[in-house]
Design a protein around this motif. Structure first.
Motif, PDB file in Angstrom:
ATOM      1  N   ASN A  95       0.850  -1.191   0.000  1.00  0.00           N
ATOM      2  CA  ASN A  95       0.000   0.000   0.000  1.00  0.00           C
ATOM      3  C   ASN A  95       0.878   1.230   0.000  1.00  0.00           C
ATOM      4  O   ASN A  95       1.890   1.269   0.689  1.00  0.00           O
ATOM      5  CB  ASN A  95      -0.893   0.019   1.255  1.00  0.00           C
ATOM      6  CG  ASN A  95      -2.025  -0.962   1.125  1.00  0.00           C
ATOM      7  OD1 ASN A  95      -2.426  -1.317   0.000  1.00  0.00           O
ATOM      8  ND2 ASN A  95      -2.524  -1.436   2.251  1.00  0.00           N
ATOM      9  N   GLY A  96       0.480   2.220  -0.774  1.00  0.00           N
ATOM     10  CA  GLY A  96       1.243   3.468  -0.768  1.00  0.00           C
ATOM     11  C   GLY A  96       2.347   3.484  -1.817  1.00  0.00           C
ATOM     12  O   GLY A  96       2.911   4.530  -2.100  1.00  0.00           O
ATOM     13  N   VAL A  97       2.667   2.315  -2.403  1.00  0.00           N
ATOM     14  CA  VAL A  97       3.660   2.309  -3.483  1.00  0.00           C
ATOM     15  C   VAL A  97       2.925   2.534  -4.800  1.00  0.00           C
ATOM     16  O   VAL A  97       1.982   1.813  -5.120  1.00  0.00           O
ATOM     17  CB  VAL A  97       4.439   0.971  -3.526  1.00  0.00           C
ATOM     18  CG1 VAL A  97       5.363   0.929  -4.738  1.00  0.00           C
ATOM     19  CG2 VAL A  97       5.228   0.782  -2.247  1.00  0.00           C
ATOM     20  N   LEU A  98       3.344   3.551  -5.520  1.00  0.00           N
ATOM     21  CA  LEU A  98       2.690   3.904  -6.774  1.00  0.00           C
ATOM     22  C   LEU A  98       2.781   2.743  -7.770  1.00  0.00           C
ATOM     23  O   LEU A  98       3.826   2.140  -7.936  1.00  0.00           O
ATOM     24  CB  LEU A  98       3.362   5.149  -7.360  1.00  0.00           C
ATOM     25  CG  LEU A  98       2.690   5.760  -8.589  1.00  0.00           C
ATOM     26  CD1 LEU A  98       1.386   6.429  -8.199  1.00  0.00           C
ATOM     27  CD2 LEU A  98       3.619   6.755  -9.274  1.00  0.00           C
ATOM     28  N   ASP A  99       1.672   2.429  -8.425  1.00  0.00           N
ATOM     29  CA  ASP A  99       1.630   1.330  -9.382  1.00  0.00           C
ATOM     30  C   ASP A  99       1.156   1.857 -10.738  1.00  0.00           C
ATOM     31  O   ASP A  99      -0.026   1.788 -11.068  1.00  0.00           O
ATOM     32  CB  ASP A  99       0.679   0.241  -8.848  1.00  0.00           C
ATOM     33  CG  ASP A  99       0.512  -0.909  -9.828  1.00  0.00           C
ATOM     34  OD1 ASP A  99       1.304  -1.005 -10.792  1.00  0.00           O
ATOM     35  OD2 ASP A  99      -0.414  -1.705  -9.625  1.00  0.00           O
ATOM     36  N   PRO A 100       2.085   2.397 -11.533  1.00  0.00           N
ATOM     37  CA  PRO A 100       1.680   2.988 -12.811  1.00  0.00           C
ATOM     38  C   PRO A 100       1.037   1.974 -13.758  1.00  0.00           C
ATOM     39  O   PRO A 100       0.128   2.324 -14.527  1.00  0.00           O
ATOM     40  CB  PRO A 100       2.977   3.543 -13.405  1.00  0.00           C
ATOM     41  CG  PRO A 100       4.080   3.142 -12.512  1.00  0.00           C
ATOM     42  CD  PRO A 100       3.517   2.543 -11.272  1.00  0.00           C
ATOM     43  N   GLN A 101       1.471   0.708 -13.678  1.00  0.00           N
ATOM     44  CA  GLN A 101       0.859  -0.303 -14.551  1.00  0.00           C
ATOM     45  C   GLN A 101      -0.600  -0.539 -14.163  1.00  0.00           C
ATOM     46  O   GLN A 101      -1.476  -0.615 -15.023  1.00  0.00           O
ATOM     47  CB  GLN A 101       1.651  -1.603 -14.472  1.00  0.00           C
ATOM     48  CG  GLN A 101       3.038  -1.452 -15.065  1.00  0.00           C
ATOM     49  CD  GLN A 101       3.883  -2.717 -14.921  1.00  0.00           C
ATOM     50  OE1 GLN A 101       4.009  -3.486 -15.853  1.00  0.00           O
ATOM     51  NE2 GLN A 101       4.439  -2.918 -13.753  1.00  0.00           N
ATOM     52  N   GLY A 102      -0.849  -0.638 -12.869  1.00  0.00           N
ATOM     53  CA  GLY A 102      -2.222  -0.781 -12.386  1.00  0.00           C
ATOM     54  C   GLY A 102      -3.084   0.394 -12.835  1.00  0.00           C
ATOM     55  O   GLY A 102      -4.228   0.217 -13.264  1.00  0.00           O
ATOM     56  N   LYS A 103      -2.502   1.597 -12.752  1.00  0.00           N
ATOM     57  CA  LYS A 103      -3.230   2.810 -13.160  1.00  0.00           C
ATOM     58  C   LYS A 103      -3.595   2.758 -14.641  1.00  0.00           C
ATOM     59  O   LYS A 103      -4.699   3.133 -15.037  1.00  0.00           O
ATOM     60  CB  LYS A 103      -2.362   4.057 -12.891  1.00  0.00           C
ATOM     61  CG  LYS A 103      -2.419   4.545 -11.468  1.00  0.00           C
ATOM     62  CD  LYS A 103      -3.539   5.593 -11.292  1.00  0.00           C
ATOM     63  CE  LYS A 103      -3.721   5.976  -9.831  1.00  0.00           C
ATOM     64  NZ  LYS A 103      -4.787   5.219  -9.145  1.00  0.00           N
ATOM     65  N   ALA A 104      -2.644   2.286 -15.468  1.00  0.00           N
ATOM     66  CA  ALA A 104      -2.890   2.211 -16.905  1.00  0.00           C
ATOM     67  C   ALA A 104      -4.000   1.204 -17.198  1.00  0.00           C
ATOM     68  O   ALA A 104      -4.861   1.439 -18.058  1.00  0.00           O
ATOM     69  CB  ALA A 104      -1.603   1.826 -17.640  1.00  0.00           C
ATOM     70  N   ILE A 105      -3.983   0.084 -16.467  1.00  0.00           N
ATOM     71  CA  ILE A 105      -5.017  -0.938 -16.656  1.00  0.00           C
ATOM     72  C   ILE A 105      -6.378  -0.383 -16.232  1.00  0.00           C
ATOM     73  O   ILE A 105      -7.398  -0.575 -16.915  1.00  0.00           O
ATOM     74  CB  ILE A 105      -4.666  -2.215 -15.846  1.00  0.00           C
ATOM     75  CG1 ILE A 105      -3.378  -2.839 -16.401  1.00  0.00           C
ATOM     76  CG2 ILE A 105      -5.814  -3.219 -15.876  1.00  0.00           C
ATOM     77  CD1 ILE A 105      -2.696  -3.830 -15.471  1.00  0.00           C
ATOM     78  N   GLU A 106      -6.353   0.345 -15.105  1.00  0.00           N
ATOM     79  CA  GLU A 106      -7.572   1.002 -14.612  1.00  0.00           C
ATOM     80  C   GLU A 106      -8.156   1.918 -15.702  1.00  0.00           C
ATOM     81  O   GLU A 106      -9.368   1.873 -15.980  1.00  0.00           O
ATOM     82  CB  GLU A 106      -7.163   1.840 -13.400  1.00  0.00           C
ATOM     83  CG  GLU A 106      -8.223   2.175 -12.422  1.00  0.00           C
ATOM     84  CD  GLU A 106      -7.593   3.009 -11.283  1.00  0.00           C
ATOM     85  OE1 GLU A 106      -6.703   2.493 -10.588  1.00  0.00           O
ATOM     86  OE2 GLU A 106      -7.983   4.178 -11.129  1.00  0.00           O
ATOM     87  N   GLY A 107      -7.292   2.693 -16.326  1.00  0.00           N
ATOM     88  CA  GLY A 107      -7.731   3.603 -17.387  1.00  0.00           C
ATOM     89  C   GLY A 107      -8.308   2.843 -18.575  1.00  0.00           C
ATOM     90  O   GLY A 107      -9.327   3.243 -19.153  1.00  0.00           O
TER      91      GLY A 107
END
Lengths: 222, 81
Positions: free
Chosen positions: B11-23
């Motif tokens: 928790n608290g570690v930025l996950d840019p891949q997760g964010k891209a998937i979310e998008g």
């Protein structure tokens, strides 16, 4: 001045590093294959850039567990200078020789360009030929250079002056916390950095900004 | 014995891949997604049949290699082969 360069399957910046060390120190580094478990006495041990083991699992993760790294750890403990560039930095973090971790670039893109670096600490064995707060040019080429450490670790790194290089003038290419581009361990004899100083050491490179780093590390002050 | 090891970002570690998937999920018209975090799964087949010993072995594997505990958490469960 004796130096060694560690090679892993997938190292690909080793030749540039060998050229830089040879040109600046006048002596070729000994090449050491990762399966070796012992290291002789050296003044400087270098882990070059590349994609060791294809970045499988995590960048530098498998390399950090290879036989040679126990020997590197032992030498680091005895105060030998260790330099890790790019994949070498990732490997040193994975091996626990440097704090923090290098994550996927915030942009999710591979970056290959020139950045500006601020010399944040010029009192290390690797940076003493730079002026304090000097801004230098340096190329980067990586996909996983996003430095991360938890708050406590980060505070310690900052308070101890372990940050040697920071991305400057809005050139942070990967989202690294506090613009961190390169750090040393607490003792100051292990440096890891994402940018490639070995690619800016002769006129052919259109710049010499990487040269002072090798001159300090190799005790070859002009 | 087969185990499934799951490694996730803390928790608290930025996950840019997760964010891209979310998008990407949003652009496929999936609504109501609070967050997506990406992780890794390893299926490990162990010779050991002693559950306690095997669990200890797995834990050491996670600590030493499978997870980078600076940024990642791990958990594991036994799965039927």
């Amino acid at each position: 001045m004796k130096s060694a360069l560690i090679q892993f399957p997938g190292s690909n910046r080793d030749r540039d590093m060998i050229a830089a060390i040879t040109k600046i120190s006048g002596e070729k580094p000994d090449l050491v294959w990762h399966t070796q478990s012992e290291l002789g006495d050296y003044d400087l041990i270098v882990i070059p850039g590349g994609f060791s083991y294809g970045d499988y699992l995590r960048a530098g993760a498998i390399a950090a567990r290879s036989p040679i790294m126990d020997a590197v750890r032992e030498k680091a403990g005895k105060g030998t200078k260790i330099l890790g560039v790019c994949n070498g930095f990732q490997t040193l973090c994975e091996a626990g020789l440097l704090p923090g971790a290098l994550m996927r670039n915030a942009s999710l893109r591979f970056v290959c360009r020139e950045v500006k670096l601020l010399v944040s600490n010029n009192k290390t064995a690797f940076s003493n030929q730079y002026n304090e707060n000097e801004i230098i040019r340096c190329p980067v080429a990586h996909h996983d250079g996003n430095f991360f450490a938890d708050e406590k670790t980060l505070n310690q790194i900052e308070e101890n002056g372990q940050v040697v290089f920071r991305y400057a003038e809005d050139t942070n290419p990967n989202g690294s916390v506090n613009n961190i581009a390169g750090i040393v361990n607490e003792k100051g004899n292990v440096l890891g950095m994402m940018p490639h100083p070995e690619n800016l050491i002769e006129a052919f490179h259109h710049g010499l900004d990487g040269r002072p780093l090798f001159e300090s590390a190799l005790n070859k002050v002009a | 014995m087969k185990a499934r090891v799951t490694v996730t970002l803390k928790n608290g570690v930025l996950d840019p891949q997760g964010k891209a998937i979310e998008g990407a999920l949003s652009s496929l018209d999936f609504s109501g997604i609070n967050e997506v975090r990406q992780g890794k799964v390893f299926d490990v087949d162990l010779e050991n049949t002693n559950k306690n010993e095997a669990e200890k072995q797995l834990e050491t594997m996670c600590e030493k290699l499978l997870a980078n505990t600076v940024i990642e958490d791990y958990s594991f469960e036994w799965i039927n082969s």
